[in-house]
Each structure stands twice: as structure tokens, then as C-alpha cells.
Design a protein around this motif. Structure first.
Motif, PDB file in Angstrom:
ATOM      1  N   ARG A  42       0.836  -1.205   0.000  1.00  0.00           N
ATOM      2  CA  ARG A  42       0.000   0.000   0.000  1.00  0.00           C
ATOM      3  C   ARG A  42       0.870   1.255   0.000  1.00  0.00           C
ATOM      4  NH1 ARG A  42      -5.257   2.168   3.163  1.00  0.00           N
ATOM      5  NH2 ARG A  42      -4.562   4.316   3.422  1.00  0.00           N
ATOM      6  N   ILE A  46       0.984   3.959  -3.104  1.00  0.00           N
ATOM      7  CA  ILE A  46       0.635   5.380  -2.954  1.00  0.00           C
ATOM      8  C   ILE A  46       1.724   6.232  -3.599  1.00  0.00           C
ATOM      9  CG2 ILE A  46       0.416   7.274  -1.277  1.00  0.00           C
ATOM     10  CD1 ILE A  46      -1.044   5.251   0.575  1.00  0.00           C
ATOM     11  N   ASN A 115       2.701  13.015   0.217  1.00  0.00           N
ATOM     12  CA  ASN A 115       2.252  11.618   0.353  1.00  0.00           C
ATOM     13  C   ASN A 115       3.394  10.650   0.051  1.00  0.00           C
ATOM     14  OD1 ASN A 115      -0.382  11.946   1.141  1.00  0.00           O
ATOM     15  ND2 ASN A 115      -1.291  11.476  -0.851  1.00  0.00           N
TER      16      ASN A 115
ATOM     17  N   VAL B  38      -7.691  10.891  -0.553  1.00  0.00           N
ATOM     18  CA  VAL B  38      -8.010   9.482  -0.293  1.00  0.00           C
ATOM     19  C   VAL B  38      -6.734   8.746   0.104  1.00  0.00           C
ATOM     20  CG1 VAL B  38      -8.894   7.339  -1.294  1.00  0.00           C
ATOM     21  CG2 VAL B  38      -9.906   9.535  -1.970  1.00  0.00           C
ATOM     22  N   LEU B  39      -5.674   8.937  -0.696  1.00  0.00           N
ATOM     23  CA  LEU B  39      -4.424   8.213  -0.440  1.00  0.00           C
ATOM     24  C   LEU B  39      -3.782   8.652   0.871  1.00  0.00           C
ATOM     25  CD1 LEU B  39      -3.000   8.212  -4.071  1.00  0.00           C
ATOM     26  CD2 LEU B  39      -4.142   6.345  -2.869  1.00  0.00           C
ATOM     27  N   ALA B  40      -3.963   9.911   1.244  1.00  0.00           N
ATOM     28  CA  ALA B  40      -3.320  10.413   2.466  1.00  0.00           C
ATOM     29  C   ALA B  40      -4.067   9.998   3.728  1.00  0.00           C
ATOM     30  CB  ALA B  40      -3.212  11.937   2.415  1.00  0.00           C
ATOM     31  N   PHE B  41      -5.386   9.954   3.683  1.00  0.00           N
ATOM     32  CA  PHE B  41      -6.145   9.906   4.940  1.00  0.00           C
ATOM     33  C   PHE B  41      -7.054   8.700   5.154  1.00  0.00           C
ATOM     34  CE2 PHE B  41      -5.778  14.582   3.922  1.00  0.00           C
ATOM     35  CZ  PHE B  41      -4.697  14.804   4.776  1.00  0.00           C
ATOM     36  N   CYS B  42      -7.359   7.919   4.116  1.00  0.00           N
ATOM     37  CA  CYS B  42      -8.338   6.861   4.383  1.00  0.00           C
ATOM     38  C   CYS B  42      -7.684   5.587   4.909  1.00  0.00           C
ATOM     39  CB  CYS B  42      -9.230   6.597   3.166  1.00  0.00           C
ATOM     40  SG  CYS B  42      -8.702   5.275   2.119  1.00  0.00           S
ATOM     41  N   GLY B  43      -8.460   4.797   5.604  1.00  0.00           N
ATOM     42  CA  GLY B  43      -7.960   3.549   6.168  1.00  0.00           C
ATOM     43  C   GLY B  43      -8.000   2.424   5.149  1.00  0.00           C
ATOM     44  N   LYS B 116      -6.908   6.318   8.716  1.00  0.00           N
ATOM     45  CA  LYS B 116      -5.609   5.671   8.597  1.00  0.00           C
ATOM     46  C   LYS B 116      -5.076   5.340   9.986  1.00  0.00           C
ATOM     47  CE  LYS B 116      -1.739   6.320   5.531  1.00  0.00           C
ATOM     48  NZ  LYS B 116      -1.283   7.176   4.438  1.00  0.00           N
TER      49      LYS B 116
END
Ligand SMILES: Nc1ncnc2c1ncn2[C@@H]1O[C@H](COP(=O)(O)OP(=O)(O)OP(=O)(O)O)[C@@H](O)[C@H]1O
Ligand SMILES: [Mg+2]
Lengths: 142, 117
Positions: A42, A46, A115, B38-43, B116
Motif C-alpha cells: 500500500r 501510494i 504523500n 483518499v491516499l493520504a487519509f483513508c484507512g 488511517k
């Protein structure tokens, strides 16, 4: 010590929104086949997705080289394009030069580079304005 | 919460008829229109609520193992995106509700935020 397990290179074309994200998802499935831990996949994915989309939005073309050893996954994304004149500014969360069209496509939060940095174990940006940008990052898997 | 319960809670449309999709367990929800958020904060493995119907919404979903996507404001992706979702067996839902309304109902119905760890 660092036995190479897998290496592949992918082309990314600037402006190619139609295929944007395919390299990152392709590498994700390779990593699954290699049995890399899901949380590490994952994090790597990202970084790959953000790097891939940045090439599509801000550069002409790039080669993404993906290399897996017993210890880590190493990615180098070298693009030809406008480059980044102020890397520190570009790394600031929320800072973006995305156009209205890019924002309508779901980009321009100014979170891509942060990110990447937050997702990997080693990260470096080299850029020459007018020539291009190279991102190098590593996720440790051992 | 089962996907079928979400469908009845919102009265929304299932865009693909994937075998057994209704029985998939959804444990959290994340809503955004910007993919980097989405990529930064979701679980892990949420329901993704978004107004973005392009192919990047699917690739982003794939990276964080989204269990299903709910498109708001009556949006529906084009045939290519539908075909890719079918190939990946990713359920897609569509509602005419706004993002606020859809999220409000899901939260009231007991679906927690995906964050996350
Ligand atoms: N490969 C690149 N070449 C040239 N400029 C770049 C490149 N990558 C990033 N930039 C510049 O750095 C800025 C910040 O990049 P970052 O990825 O953090 O955010 P963004 O792409 O604008 O938005 P997001 O990634 O959240 O969708 C970009 O807006 C762009 O100006
Ligand atoms: Mg970006």
C-alpha cells in the motif's frame, strides 16, 4: 547481500490521463505475486501513483524503474520536462500549480509529493528546471 | 454493515450486478473528490464516496483496497470505467443524493469513518 529478485521499467507519457494509474496498479499486482506484505505494498503503491500522476500532469515523459531485492523495493522516476524550480515549496502540503482541468479530474490537493515522502523509508528529489525531475524512493521489506 | 444494507439505506442504484456483492462487509467509509486526500487519509478497505467518476477513481480505489465506490449527485462513470470495475469485481453504486446527504445517512445508519492507522 542484496539479491535482486525482480526489475522492470515502465514508460509514462505526459498528458496521458486515459492510462494514468495503470503503472501503479500493475506494480501493485507484481508485488502481490512476489508476496510482499500488504501494508508495504500500500505504501509503495501510494508513492507510485502520486509519482505517475505528477509525470502525467507536469512532465513530457518518464521512465519508472522498479527494482525489488530481498531487502527493499527501489523506484526511480526520471522525467523529461519543466522540472521543479523550488523543491521545498513543491513539497509543502497544499501547494499546487494544478489547472482547473486537473482539479476537475481529482488532482491538485498539493498532497502528492508529501504523500510520497510520508509513505516511503527513503526519498529524494533532484530537479533541473527546464530539463526534468528525478524522484528516488525506497520501501524496506526485510 | 453489508453492502446490501447500504443500498437499501440510501435507496441507491447498483451499477454492476456482481455475484454476491450485497453480502460484502463494509466496515468504514471515506469521502473525497481529491485522490491525494483518499491516499493520504483513508484507512484500509472502506466504502469510497466520491463525485469523481474517471478511471483514476478506480486506480485510487485499488491502491487502498476500497470495497465499493458510491458515486454521488447522480453521477455514473462511462462504459470503460464500468468494464474495468467489473473486471476487478469492484461494486459501484450511484445515488442522486449530494455527498453531505449520503454521508449523513450512512453515519446515522452506523457506518463509521475509515481512518488511517
Ligand atoms: N514531475 C514534476 N515535474 C514538474 N513539476 C512537478 C512535478 N511534480 C510535482 N510538480 C510541481 O509540484 C507541485 C506539487 O506537487 P504535488 O504532487 O505535491 O501536488 P499536486 O500534484 O499539485 O496535487 P495532488 O498530487 O495532491 O493531486 C505541483 O503542483 C507541480 O507544480
Ligand atoms: Mg501530485
Amino acid at each position: 547481500m542484496k539479491e535482486p529478485l525482480y526489475a522492470e521499467s515502465f514508460k509514462i507519457r505526459g498528458g496521458d490521463f486515459e492510462h494514468g494509474g495503470e503503472v501503479a496498479t500493475r506494480i501493485k499486482s507484481i508485488c502481490k505475486e512476489l508476496g510482499i506484505r500488504p501494508d508495504l505494498i500500500r505504501r509503495l503503491s501510494i508513492a507510485n501513483f502520486e509519482a505517475e500522476m505528477n509525470v502525467i500532469m507536469y512532465a513530457d515523459e518518464a521512465d519508472l524503474c522498479f527494482q525489488v531485492s530481498t531487502e527493499d523495493v527501489r523506484v526511480v522516476v526520471a522525467d523529461r520536462g519543466q522540472g521543479i524550480s523550488d523543491i521545498e515549496l513543491a513539497m509543502t502540503p497544499g501547494w499546487s500549480t494544478a489547472t482547473a482541468e486537473m482539479r476537475a479530474r481529482g488532482f491538485g490537493a498539493g498532497l502528492g509529493l508529501p504523500n510520497i515522502r510520508n509513505s516511503v523509508d527513503e526519498f529524494r528529489v533532484d530537479s533541473r528546471p527546464g530539463a526534468g525531475t528525478t524522484l528516488t524512493y525506497v520501501v524496506r521489506i526485510a | 454493515m453489508l453492502l446490501a444494507e447500504i443500498v437499501s439505506l440510501l435507496g441507491c442504484t447498483e451499477l454492476l450486478d456482481l455475484e454476491g456483492a450485497g453480502n460484502r462487509e463494509i466496515t468504514g467509509c471515506f469521502a473525497a473528490d481529491l485522490m491525494s486526500e483518499v491516499l493520504a487519509f483513508c484507512g484500509h478497505g472502506p466504502l469510497l464516496v466520491t463525485g469523481l467518476t474517471n478511471v483514476q477513481s478506480l486506480h485510487t480505489a485499488e491502491i487502498v483496497d476500497v470495497k465499493a465506490i458510491l458515486y454521488v449527485n447522480g453521477k455514473c462513470p462511462d462504459v470503460q470505467v464500468l468494464a474495468l470495475a467489473r473486471a476487478r469485481e469492484l461494486p459501484l453504486l450511484s445515488t442522486t443524493m449530494t455527498m453531505y446527504e449520503a454521508c449523513g445517512r450512512l453515519h446515522r445508519g452506523g457506518l463509521p469513518a475509515s481512518t488511517k492507522v
